[in-house]
Design a protein around this motif. Structure first.
Motif, PDB file in Angstrom:
ATOM      1  N   ILE A  87       1.692   1.277   2.074  1.00 58.04           N
ATOM      2  CA  ILE A  87       1.747   0.702   0.723  1.00 58.04           C
ATOM      3  C   ILE A  87       1.272   1.740  -0.300  1.00 58.04           C
ATOM      4  O   ILE A  87       1.912   1.972  -1.323  1.00 58.04           O
ATOM      5  N   ALA A 102      -5.616  -1.108  -5.843  1.00 52.39           N
ATOM      6  CA  ALA A 102      -5.274  -0.229  -4.724  1.00 52.39           C
ATOM      7  C   ALA A 102      -5.756  -0.813  -3.396  1.00 52.39           C
ATOM      8  O   ALA A 102      -5.171  -0.546  -2.357  1.00 52.39           O
ATOM      9  N   ALA A 103      -6.833  -1.587  -3.450  1.00 50.46           N
ATOM     10  CA  ALA A 103      -7.397  -2.122  -2.210  1.00 50.46           C
ATOM     11  C   ALA A 103      -6.879  -3.528  -1.897  1.00 50.46           C
ATOM     12  O   ALA A 103      -7.121  -4.055  -0.820  1.00 50.46           O
ATOM     13  N   LEU A 104      -6.161  -4.110  -2.847  1.00 50.67           N
ATOM     14  CA  LEU A 104      -5.717  -5.498  -2.694  1.00 50.67           C
ATOM     15  C   LEU A 104      -4.870  -5.733  -1.438  1.00 50.67           C
ATOM     16  O   LEU A 104      -5.031  -6.767  -0.775  1.00 50.67           O
ATOM     17  N   PRO A 105      -3.985  -4.783  -1.090  1.00 47.66           N
ATOM     18  CA  PRO A 105      -3.148  -5.032   0.101  1.00 47.66           C
ATOM     19  C   PRO A 105      -3.951  -5.332   1.360  1.00 47.66           C
ATOM     20  O   PRO A 105      -3.450  -6.012   2.259  1.00 47.66           O
ATOM     21  N   LEU A 106      -5.201  -4.843   1.411  1.00 46.05           N
ATOM     22  CA  LEU A 106      -6.049  -5.092   2.586  1.00 46.05           C
ATOM     23  C   LEU A 106      -6.120  -6.579   2.912  1.00 46.05           C
ATOM     24  O   LEU A 106      -6.179  -6.968   4.078  1.00 46.05           O
ATOM     25  N   ARG A 110     -13.392  -6.925   3.420  1.00 43.11           N
ATOM     26  CA  ARG A 110     -13.388  -5.498   3.112  1.00 43.11           C
ATOM     27  C   ARG A 110     -13.040  -5.268   1.648  1.00 43.11           C
ATOM     28  O   ARG A 110     -13.647  -4.456   0.964  1.00 43.11           O
ATOM     29  N   THR A 155      -2.945  -7.282   4.837  1.00 53.75           N
ATOM     30  CA  THR A 155      -2.542  -6.471   5.979  1.00 53.75           C
ATOM     31  C   THR A 155      -3.663  -6.313   6.998  1.00 53.75           C
ATOM     32  O   THR A 155      -3.468  -5.686   8.015  1.00 53.75           O
ATOM     33  N   ILE A 188     -15.408  -3.498  -1.154  1.00 60.64           N
ATOM     34  CA  ILE A 188     -15.002  -2.323  -1.931  1.00 60.64           C
ATOM     35  C   ILE A 188     -15.182  -2.599  -3.419  1.00 60.64           C
ATOM     36  O   ILE A 188     -15.726  -1.781  -4.167  1.00 60.64           O
ATOM     37  N   GLY A 244      -9.256   4.011   4.844  1.00 65.57           N
ATOM     38  CA  GLY A 244      -9.058   2.625   5.239  1.00 65.57           C
ATOM     39  C   GLY A 244      -9.107   1.666   4.066  1.00 65.57           C
ATOM     40  O   GLY A 244      -9.313   0.471   4.228  1.00 65.57           O
ATOM     41  N   THR A 245      -8.922   2.181   2.844  1.00 66.70           N
ATOM     42  CA  THR A 245      -8.997   1.336   1.656  1.00 66.70           C
ATOM     43  C   THR A 245      -7.653   0.719   1.323  1.00 66.70           C
ATOM     44  O   THR A 245      -7.560  -0.385   0.820  1.00 66.70           O
ATOM     45  N   SER A 246      -6.616   1.458   1.612  1.00 66.30           N
ATOM     46  CA  SER A 246      -5.286   1.010   1.250  1.00 66.30           C
ATOM     47  C   SER A 246      -4.345   1.480   2.349  1.00 66.30           C
ATOM     48  O   SER A 246      -4.370   2.647   2.704  1.00 66.30           O
ATOM     49  N   PRO A 247      -3.549   0.584   2.902  1.00 60.96           N
ATOM     50  CA  PRO A 247      -2.671   0.995   3.988  1.00 60.96           C
ATOM     51  C   PRO A 247      -1.675   2.057   3.511  1.00 60.96           C
ATOM     52  O   PRO A 247      -1.132   1.938   2.417  1.00 60.96           O
TER      53      PRO A 247
END
Lengths: 322, 234, 263
Positions: free
Chosen positions: A180, C76-80, C108, C83, C112, A174-177
């Motif tokens: 993407i 890597a977590a930025l799209p959260l 979130r 989205t 992270i 659940g860290t990165s969709p």
């Protein structure tokens, strides 16, 4: 010079769910255990220094770079060349040593995430490389150029397939969709893989010119590692099929990760034990944050004060140690 | 005549703070052959690396009237050929030919010119027959000559050597010294080999702790036992 | 390449390596188990690591700087942020159209990033206060197989020698990477550059393989039989055990605080 080629495949801690991290730790430990047993059986004590020194060479060899364009550069990662030179199981041990030391001593990749990083770079990498290399070498048999084609494909795939695994792990956490992470990781590593492939061709050309015998050694006994070949091909197949599926149904993955994740379940169970968040004193999150902030500041001040005191008059114990 | 190398007030310290060179001043005339002597850690290699812009300290360096700075580094590198102590660090191609061709190929010259330059360079070191050999299997003396060819192919005016005779057997050493006597380029040679200094380089520069403590005719310096003793060379 | 270990005479340096290994692992596990948005718990986790770093006398700037290493991965977590689920917030970009972001997604993402940062701090502290041989001994006492530790020990022994070799090769290549007088193009083709780099790698591996022959001979001459030397195991002292237990209990308490305050 502190060296650390920025590698988008060394996952730091914090990015993977604890459950997934532990599962991958277990898988990696089992496979590395098998590698240790196989290596202990099939090769002599002679191989131990070889693996140690070659691990150092691959670690240091990751500094070797060539400029691509405008400040970016290609690097060697080395899983493929290790698998080609040593065979799959010793290559797993060599890459494990490299990846583990990078995490422990250079913070290149996390410690909880080390299981995942080992799985991607020290197991998938050599397995996939070895499987494709063996298969293509069989296909091209006598031709010299076959060696280079096989080397390139093995090296490229070892990077690309491992990056797909990495992306799926991030998505599962659940860290990165997934829609993407998978295309982004895949695309970046498809390019990085070309660099890896070209460097591997160069390395094979040099070794072929200087010590042909090193590349022939493993061809005589391909049957022994048939399990690795099948395993490597299976891993590749599953990841190549799974990745586009996952990225076209990102909600599915998220759903699995979030709704049915072990951690969520555990937390929900816990909420039932402590009903309605009604812990005395910290029922209000904002208040709790303030209290924590003040407490933190006090602790840091206390430690700093203690050190300042200790430094004024060095303790007898310290002197005794010197 | 204009000096081919001009160094004024060059100082350099490593990132860890260790002072490696301090206030170096040096003029080199075209065609001179100079020995750079001094104990280990005196700063010999560090000084050589400066000629080629591998290290950049404070102060000024001019090569062929061209002041060394970021913009003309690539040009200065074509003028100064650096030959390293361990030829294995310098040879990394499947064939001798490709290794010698590295410099000209990097310069973007057309294949015909590259071939010519490689042939000339190999001829200069008397290794014409080795073009298609694999450098990895050559003897130390042969590797050394190929390493020299790899910089000669760029036709530099200046050759800088880091301990060229180290690790060579007596015959290979003699052949190398003969070769260096033949070559007409300006030379700066960092070395511990005092016999070679006597035969090859009329001028000697003595370094100690990053400073020039003596600069003069080799024979004078080599006979000054007290000077050699205090600087760790006997 | 520089070793991260920094010799110092601090209390943190003197702790038994096993205790440090287990505690670091437990710290990272509990920190990562803490749900997202548990700010009070994060503050205390951070404070704890920060205080330990202070008392290790490594220089706080060193630890903070080193720990930013994980930063690029945050991408890597930025799209959260964009989205994540509703409620959505709006960032006005030049009035219209505005950029929408998810509040939960942002929490979130921030969680992270903080966890990653504090985890790296813990790892830096372990590596910088524990000598590598002590780490190896600790791992062997924690039952990591000996063959594996022998390989890693040898690797460490030659890592710095070989990385010097690589540095010299790179310098040698740079010194010959020149521009011809009166020309502006240089560099050769991308394919050629990559192949040359490969040649360097090949040469490095061959030299290393031959070096391992010499290492093997040297090991034999010192009585190596293929069996790693027996490690003498010392038992953990009572005060070490107590400290470790107290540390883990505190970690559990912090985690509980996180579960209560987090979202």
């Amino acid at each position: 010079m502190l060296f650390s080629p920025i590698n988008p495949m060394h996952i730091p801690d914090g990015f993977l769910s604890v459950l997934l991290s532990i599962v991958l730790w277990v898988i990696s430990v089992v496979l590395i255990g098998i590698a240790l047993r196989k290596t202990g059986q099939t090769i002599g004590e002679r191989q131990v220094p070889l693996m140690g020194v070659l691990a150092a060479a691959i670690f240091a060899g990751q500094m070797l770079n060539f400029s691509v364009t405008g400040g970016t550069s290609g690097h060697l990662l080395g899983a493929a060349i290790a698998a080609i030179l040593l065979g799959p199981w010793p290559a797993v041990l060599v890459m494990t040593s490299v990846v583990a030391v990078q995490a422990l001593l250079f913070q290149d990749g996390g410690i909880l995430a080390l299981g995942a990083n080992l799985f991607n770079m020290a197991i998938i990498g050599p397995f996939v490389a070895y499987a494709l290399f063996t298969l293509l070498m069989k296909l091209f048999k006598k031709q010299t150029w076959g060696l280079f084609v096989a080397g390139f494909v093995a090296a490229w795939s070892s990077i690309f397939i491992a990056s797909l695994a990495c992306a799926l792990q991030l998505a599962l956490s659940g860290t990165s969709p997934a829609n993407i992470a998978v295309p982004a990781m895949g695309a970046i590593h498809a390019l990085i893989g070309i660099g890896e492939g070209l460097i591997t061709i160069g390395a094979l050309a040099f070794i072929f010119a200087a010590r042909k015998d090193l590349l022939k050694a493993d061809a005589n006994k391909p049957a022994r590692n048939i399990g690795v070949v099948v395993g490597g091909l299976l891993i590749s197949l599953v990841l190549v099929v799974l990745s586009p599926l996952a990225s076209s149904h990102p909600d599915g993955l998220e759903w699995v990760a979030e709704k049915h994740g072990f951690i969520e379940a555990a937390r929900e169970a816990f909420y039932n034990i402590v009903p309605d968040y009604s812990m005395p004193g910290i029922s209000n999150p904002a208040l709790a944050t303030i209290v924590a902030g003040i407490l933190g500041a006090v602790i840091v001040f206390g430690v700093a004060y203690g050190i300042a005191r200790a430094e004024k008059r060095p303790s007898a114990q310290d002197d005794a140690q010197r | 005549m204009e000096p081919v190398i001009e160094i004024s007030n060059l100082s350099f310290s490593y990132p860890d703070g260790k002072q490696a060179l301090e206030g170096i001043n040096l003029l080199v005339q075209p065609g001179e052959k100079i020995a750079l002597v001094g104990a280990n850690g005196a700063g010999k290699s560090t000084l050589l690396y400066h000629l080629n812009g591998i290290f950049t300290g404070s102060g000024m360096i001019r090569v062929n009237q061209l002041e060394l700075n970021k913009n003309n580094l690539p040009r200065v590198r074509a003028m100064v050929g650096l030959v390293f102590q361990n030829p294995d660090d310098q040879l990394f191609s499947p064939t001798v030919y490709e290794d010698v061709a590295y410099g000209p190929t990097y310069q973007g010259l057309d294949p015909h010119t590259v071939r010519e330059k490689v042939a000339l360079a190999l001829k200069a070191v008397h290794m014409e027959d080795y073009a298609q050999r694999n450098p990895y299997h050559l003897s130390s003396g042969e590797k050394k000559k190929i390493a020299i060819a790899t910089v000669l192919s760029m036709q530099p005016q200046i050759l800088a050597f880091d301990e060229p005779t180290a690790g060579l057997d007596p015959r290979a050493r003699r052949e190398l010294i003969d070769l260096l006597l033949e070559l007409q380029q300006t030379m700066i040679i960092a070395t511990h080999d005092m016999n070679m200094v006597e035969q090859l380089t009329p001028r000697t520069i003595l370094l100690n702790h990053g400073k020039i403590v003596a600069d003069g005719p080799s024979l004078d310096i080599l006979r000054n036992d007290r000077l050699l003793m205090t600087n760790g060379l006997i | 390449m520089r070793e991260l270990y920094t010799p110092n005479h601090s209390a943190v340096h003197r702790i038994d390596a096993r205790v440090k290994v287990i505690f670091t692992l437990a710290f990272i596990v509990f920190l990562n188990l803490t749900p997202s948005g548990a700010w009070p718990a994060y503050i205390l986790f951070f404070t704890w690591m920060f205080s330990l770093s202070l008392s290790s006398r490594l220089g706080i700037a060193f630890v903070l700087k080193r720990s930013l290493l994980a930063l690029p991965f945050v991408l890597a977590a930025l799209p959260l942020v964009f989205t994540g689920p509703a409620p959505l917030g709006q960032i006005p970009v030049l009035n219209t159209p505005s950029l929408t972001y998810s509040v939960v997604g942002f929490y979130r993402f921030a969680s992270i990033a903080i966890k990653a940062w504090v985890s790296v701090m813990a790892a830096v502290l372990l590596a910088a206060t524990t000598r590598f041989p002590d780490l190896l001994t600790a791992f062997s006492q924690l039952k990591v197989p000996a063959l594996f530790l022998t390989i890693i020990g040898l690797m460490w022994r030659y890592l710095f020698v070989i990385s010097d070799e690589v540095t010299r090769m790179l310098i040698a290549r740079t010194s010959r990477s020149a521009t011809a007088p009166g020309s502006n193009r240089s560099g050769g083709s991308l394919f050629w550059r990559a192949r040359v780099t490969g040649g360097m790698a090949g040469s490095l591996f061959l030299r290393s393989i031959e070096r391992s022959d010499r290492v093997y001979a040297a090991m034999l001459s010192r009585g190596y039989t293929g069996q790693p030397a027996a490690q003498k195991t010392t038992r953990l002292q009572k005060k070490d055990l107590l400290a470790l237990a107290a540390g883990v209990i505190l970690l559990v308490l912090l985690w509980l605080l996180g579960v209560i305050t987090g979202g």
